[in-house]
Motif scaffolding. Structure first.
Motif, PDB file in Angstrom:
ATOM      1  N   ASP A  48       0.923  -1.208   0.078  1.00  0.00           N
ATOM      2  CA  ASP A  48       0.114  -0.129   0.011  1.00  0.00           C
ATOM      3  C   ASP A  48       0.883   1.252  -0.165  1.00  0.00           C
ATOM      4  O   ASP A  48       0.498   2.500  -0.680  1.00  0.00           O
ATOM      5  CB  ASP A  48      -1.214  -0.053   1.131  1.00  0.00           C
ATOM      6  CG  ASP A  48      -0.373  -0.169   2.423  1.00  0.00           C
ATOM      7  OD1 ASP A  48       0.715  -0.483   2.610  1.00  0.00           O
ATOM      8  OD2 ASP A  48      -1.104   0.544   3.541  1.00  0.00           O
ATOM      9  N   ASP A  49       1.916   1.106   0.561  1.00  0.00           N
ATOM     10  CA  ASP A  49       3.006   2.453   0.530  1.00  0.00           C
ATOM     11  C   ASP A  49       3.207   2.609  -0.839  1.00  0.00           C
ATOM     12  O   ASP A  49       3.654   3.518  -1.526  1.00  0.00           O
ATOM     13  CB  ASP A  49       4.445   1.861   1.124  1.00  0.00           C
ATOM     14  CG  ASP A  49       4.249   1.717   2.706  1.00  0.00           C
ATOM     15  OD1 ASP A  49       3.562   0.717   2.794  1.00  0.00           O
ATOM     16  OD2 ASP A  49       4.567   2.759   3.399  1.00  0.00           O
ATOM     17  N   ASN A  66       7.121  -2.803   7.455  1.00  0.00           N
ATOM     18  CA  ASN A  66       6.402  -3.898   6.695  1.00  0.00           C
ATOM     19  C   ASN A  66       7.536  -4.991   6.715  1.00  0.00           C
ATOM     20  O   ASN A  66       7.000  -6.220   6.733  1.00  0.00           O
ATOM     21  CB  ASN A  66       6.122  -3.574   5.471  1.00  0.00           C
ATOM     22  CG  ASN A  66       4.615  -2.820   5.682  1.00  0.00           C
ATOM     23  OD1 ASN A  66       3.864  -3.388   6.165  1.00  0.00           O
ATOM     24  ND2 ASN A  66       4.390  -1.756   4.709  1.00  0.00           N
ATOM     25  N   HIS A 112       2.681  -8.925   3.890  1.00  0.00           N
ATOM     26  CA  HIS A 112       3.040  -8.270   2.475  1.00  0.00           C
ATOM     27  C   HIS A 112       4.233  -9.340   1.637  1.00  0.00           C
ATOM     28  O   HIS A 112       4.528  -8.668   0.916  1.00  0.00           O
ATOM     29  CB  HIS A 112       3.873  -6.999   3.134  1.00  0.00           C
ATOM     30  CG  HIS A 112       2.934  -5.948   3.394  1.00  0.00           C
ATOM     31  ND1 HIS A 112       2.305  -5.219   2.577  1.00  0.00           N
ATOM     32  CD2 HIS A 112       2.399  -5.800   4.580  1.00  0.00           C
ATOM     33  CE1 HIS A 112       1.581  -4.201   3.238  1.00  0.00           C
ATOM     34  NE2 HIS A 112       1.447  -4.704   4.425  1.00  0.00           N
ATOM     35  N   LEU A 166       4.010   7.126   6.237  1.00  0.00           N
ATOM     36  CA  LEU A 166       3.056   5.848   5.768  1.00  0.00           C
ATOM     37  C   LEU A 166       3.664   4.627   6.567  1.00  0.00           C
ATOM     38  O   LEU A 166       3.410   3.637   6.230  1.00  0.00           O
ATOM     39  CB  LEU A 166       3.378   5.602   4.238  1.00  0.00           C
ATOM     40  CG  LEU A 166       3.412   6.768   3.203  1.00  0.00           C
ATOM     41  CD1 LEU A 166       3.583   6.459   1.750  1.00  0.00           C
ATOM     42  CD2 LEU A 166       1.840   7.306   3.537  1.00  0.00           C
ATOM     43  N   MET A 220      -0.685   8.010   8.343  1.00  0.00           N
ATOM     44  CA  MET A 220      -1.498   6.863   8.460  1.00  0.00           C
ATOM     45  C   MET A 220      -1.070   6.093   9.629  1.00  0.00           C
ATOM     46  O   MET A 220       0.227   5.759  10.067  1.00  0.00           O
ATOM     47  CB  MET A 220      -1.226   5.852   7.176  1.00  0.00           C
ATOM     48  CG  MET A 220      -2.379   4.814   7.135  1.00  0.00           C
ATOM     49  SD  MET A 220      -2.106   3.387   8.344  1.00  0.00           S
ATOM     50  CE  MET A 220      -3.625   3.125   9.117  1.00  0.00           C
ATOM     51  N   ASN A 223      -5.101  -3.916  14.249  1.00  0.00           N
ATOM     52  CA  ASN A 223      -4.900  -4.981  13.408  1.00  0.00           C
ATOM     53  C   ASN A 223      -3.693  -5.900  13.487  1.00  0.00           C
ATOM     54  O   ASN A 223      -3.575  -6.805  12.948  1.00  0.00           O
ATOM     55  CB  ASN A 223      -4.935  -4.383  11.996  1.00  0.00           C
ATOM     56  CG  ASN A 223      -3.780  -3.402  11.709  1.00  0.00           C
ATOM     57  OD1 ASN A 223      -2.991  -3.182  12.515  1.00  0.00           O
ATOM     58  ND2 ASN A 223      -3.494  -2.942  10.624  1.00  0.00           N
ATOM     59  N   GLU A 259      -2.662  -0.749  16.141  1.00  0.00           N
ATOM     60  CA  GLU A 259      -2.507  -0.696  14.554  1.00  0.00           C
ATOM     61  C   GLU A 259      -0.985  -0.712  14.415  1.00  0.00           C
ATOM     62  O   GLU A 259      -0.046  -0.037  15.078  1.00  0.00           O
ATOM     63  CB  GLU A 259      -3.159   0.709  14.029  1.00  0.00           C
ATOM     64  CG  GLU A 259      -2.805   0.807  12.572  1.00  0.00           C
ATOM     65  CD  GLU A 259      -1.261   1.199  12.102  1.00  0.00           C
ATOM     66  OE1 GLU A 259      -0.785   1.064  11.010  1.00  0.00           O
ATOM     67  OE2 GLU A 259      -0.723   1.948  12.862  1.00  0.00           O
ATOM     68  N   PHE A 260      -0.631  -1.201  13.073  1.00  0.00           N
ATOM     69  CA  PHE A 260       0.712  -1.873  13.034  1.00  0.00           C
ATOM     70  C   PHE A 260       1.681  -0.749  13.173  1.00  0.00           C
ATOM     71  O   PHE A 260       2.796  -0.700  13.741  1.00  0.00           O
ATOM     72  CB  PHE A 260       0.958  -2.256  11.631  1.00  0.00           C
ATOM     73  CG  PHE A 260       2.137  -2.959  11.296  1.00  0.00           C
ATOM     74  CD1 PHE A 260       2.807  -4.100  11.627  1.00  0.00           C
ATOM     75  CD2 PHE A 260       2.762  -2.084  10.384  1.00  0.00           C
ATOM     76  CE1 PHE A 260       4.054  -4.282  11.234  1.00  0.00           C
ATOM     77  CE2 PHE A 260       4.300  -2.309   9.967  1.00  0.00           C
ATOM     78  CZ  PHE A 260       4.890  -3.480  10.443  1.00  0.00           C
ATOM     79  N   ASN A 261       1.562   0.450  12.206  1.00  0.00           N
ATOM     80  CA  ASN A 261       2.730   1.488  12.272  1.00  0.00           C
ATOM     81  C   ASN A 261       3.003   1.880  13.675  1.00  0.00           C
ATOM     82  O   ASN A 261       4.148   2.402  13.902  1.00  0.00           O
ATOM     83  CB  ASN A 261       2.095   2.481  11.614  1.00  0.00           C
ATOM     84  CG  ASN A 261       2.089   2.342  10.170  1.00  0.00           C
ATOM     85  OD1 ASN A 261       3.081   1.399   9.674  1.00  0.00           O
ATOM     86  ND2 ASN A 261       1.319   2.974   9.246  1.00  0.00           N
ATOM     87  N   HIS A 293      -4.699   1.331   2.950  1.00  0.00           N
ATOM     88  CA  HIS A 293      -4.321   2.198   3.999  1.00  0.00           C
ATOM     89  C   HIS A 293      -3.597   3.617   3.561  1.00  0.00           C
ATOM     90  O   HIS A 293      -4.000   4.738   3.560  1.00  0.00           O
ATOM     91  CB  HIS A 293      -3.485   1.694   5.130  1.00  0.00           C
ATOM     92  CG  HIS A 293      -3.878   0.247   5.539  1.00  0.00           C
ATOM     93  ND1 HIS A 293      -4.878   0.286   6.585  1.00  0.00           N
ATOM     94  CD2 HIS A 293      -3.607  -0.963   5.541  1.00  0.00           C
ATOM     95  CE1 HIS A 293      -5.244  -0.861   6.818  1.00  0.00           C
ATOM     96  NE2 HIS A 293      -4.472  -1.843   6.257  1.00  0.00           N
ATOM     97  N   ASP A 294      -2.465   3.357   3.164  1.00  0.00           N
ATOM     98  CA  ASP A 294      -1.482   4.620   2.775  1.00  0.00           C
ATOM     99  C   ASP A 294      -1.607   5.596   1.732  1.00  0.00           C
ATOM    100  O   ASP A 294      -1.436   6.585   1.895  1.00  0.00           O
ATOM    101  CB  ASP A 294       0.106   3.900   2.685  1.00  0.00           C
ATOM    102  CG  ASP A 294       0.762   3.165   3.893  1.00  0.00           C
ATOM    103  OD1 ASP A 294       0.054   3.441   4.778  1.00  0.00           O
ATOM    104  OD2 ASP A 294       1.482   2.449   3.975  1.00  0.00           O
TER     105      ASP A 294
END
Ligand code: BDR
Ligand code: CA
Length: 309
Positions: free
Chosen positions: A14-15, A40, A82, A124, A150, A158, A164-166, A239-240
């Motif tokens: 998505d990035d 990621n 990913h 991102l 994001m 998630n 959330e991941f980031n 997302h990004d």
């Protein structure tokens, strides 16, 4: 006058789509540089993937590799989501360009210090590079127009039920950035889970019948399958690209000012964005959080923009 931006990212499918969208709009966005961070997948892959996206679009944007791990925690990647290299094995041109020698954090600091006009940071991935730059040179806050990021979740995470991941990958970095007094806009999972890539969108990318359109369709056709299974969604959340879409067409989103912090302590809630949505504290809002999104508008913008590449 195009807006001057630096894109900090961890490609990631998505990035990669977000980079394509930004590259497709040179009259709106002047990309001063792309900085990469571990997220990621490890840093060597996020950096190589950014180079590949620039090679695909034949643009010459300087790419700076940044921090190989979060500030305090060990790196936990999303490679299982990913693919091992971050781009799901999609065939992309081998880059002719190489990474810049300067470290991403040094680039961020130098560029911001020398800027005569404020620069927008589009983030991102995990916020490690930005936090380290703010620690090394806090005066750069004056030169940041705003950060559009994001990350985070109002409701469910998630990676864990809470996070959330980031933000989870480097919660300490996120807390530093959120507390720096910089105008911040945050697009959370609650918004990006409304931006779902369906087979109709995949067909539209493929029908562009260009190397970029076909690459975007290939990338996205394997993307997010675990999300689709886990959440029972009709498509994978994109997302990004929302970050770049917001810079190009702010009217696609609404935002709400909130007081937002990051949990850096509790084992269950590590990396959770604690968002005071209802104004229950007396704290001054520090983060504008996305409240609504026009999903068809995002895909129209994406397909039309990628069609120009
Ligand atoms: C975020 O995590 C990454 O896997 C995606 O690239 C996106 O930035 C979503 O939680
Ligand atoms: Ca990302």
């Amino acid at each position: 006058m195009p807006r001057s931006i630096i894109i900090d990212c961890d490609p990631g499918v998505d990035d990669a789509i977000a980079l394509l969208l930004a590259i497709a709009q040179p009259s709106a966005l002047n990309i001063l540089g792309i900085t990469t961070v571990a997220g990621n997948v490890p840093l060597n892959y996020t950096s190589q993937n950014a180079l590949k996206i620039c090679a695909l679009t034949k643009v010459d944007i300087p790419i700076y590799a940044g921090c190989p791990r979060p500030i305090l925690r060990p790196l936990s990647t999303a490679a299982h989501v990913h693919g091992a290299t971050g781009l799901q094995g999609t065939k992309l041109p081998e880059p002719k360009a190489t990474l810049m020698v300067q470290h991403a954090v040094a680039f961020l600091i130098d560029t911001l210090q020398q800027a005569t006009e404020p620069i927008t940071l589009a983030t991102l991935g995990p916020l490690t590079n930005i936090a380290v730059a703010l620690i090394q040179a806090p005066q750069i806050t004056q030169k940041i127009d705003h950060i559009i990021a994001m990350g985070g979740a109002i409701t469910h995470g998630n990676v864990t039920p809470a996070a959330e991941f980031n933000i989870y990958v480097d919660p300490h970095a996120a807390q530093i950035v959120f507390g720096a007094g910089i105008p911040i806009k945050l697009i959370t999972l609650d918004t990006t889970h409304q931006v779902l890539t369906t087979s109709k969108h995949l067909d539209a990318f493929r029908q562009l019948n260009t190397p970029v359109g076909i690459a975007a369709a290939d990338l996205l056709s394997h993307y997010g399958t675990s999300d689709i299974e886990r959440y029972g969604m009709p498509g994978a959340p994109l997302h990004d690209p929302c970050v770049i879409a917001h810079l190009l067409q702010p009217e696609l989103f609404t935002f709400r000012p909130t007081y937002t912090t990051v949990d850096t302590i509790s084992p269950e809630n590590l990396g959770r964005t604690v968002i005071d949505w209802w104004g229950q504290t007396d704290k001054t809002p520090n983060v504008e959080v996305a409240a609504s999104v026009n999903t068809p508008g995002i895909y129209e913008l994406l397909i039309e923009s990628l069609g120009t590449l």
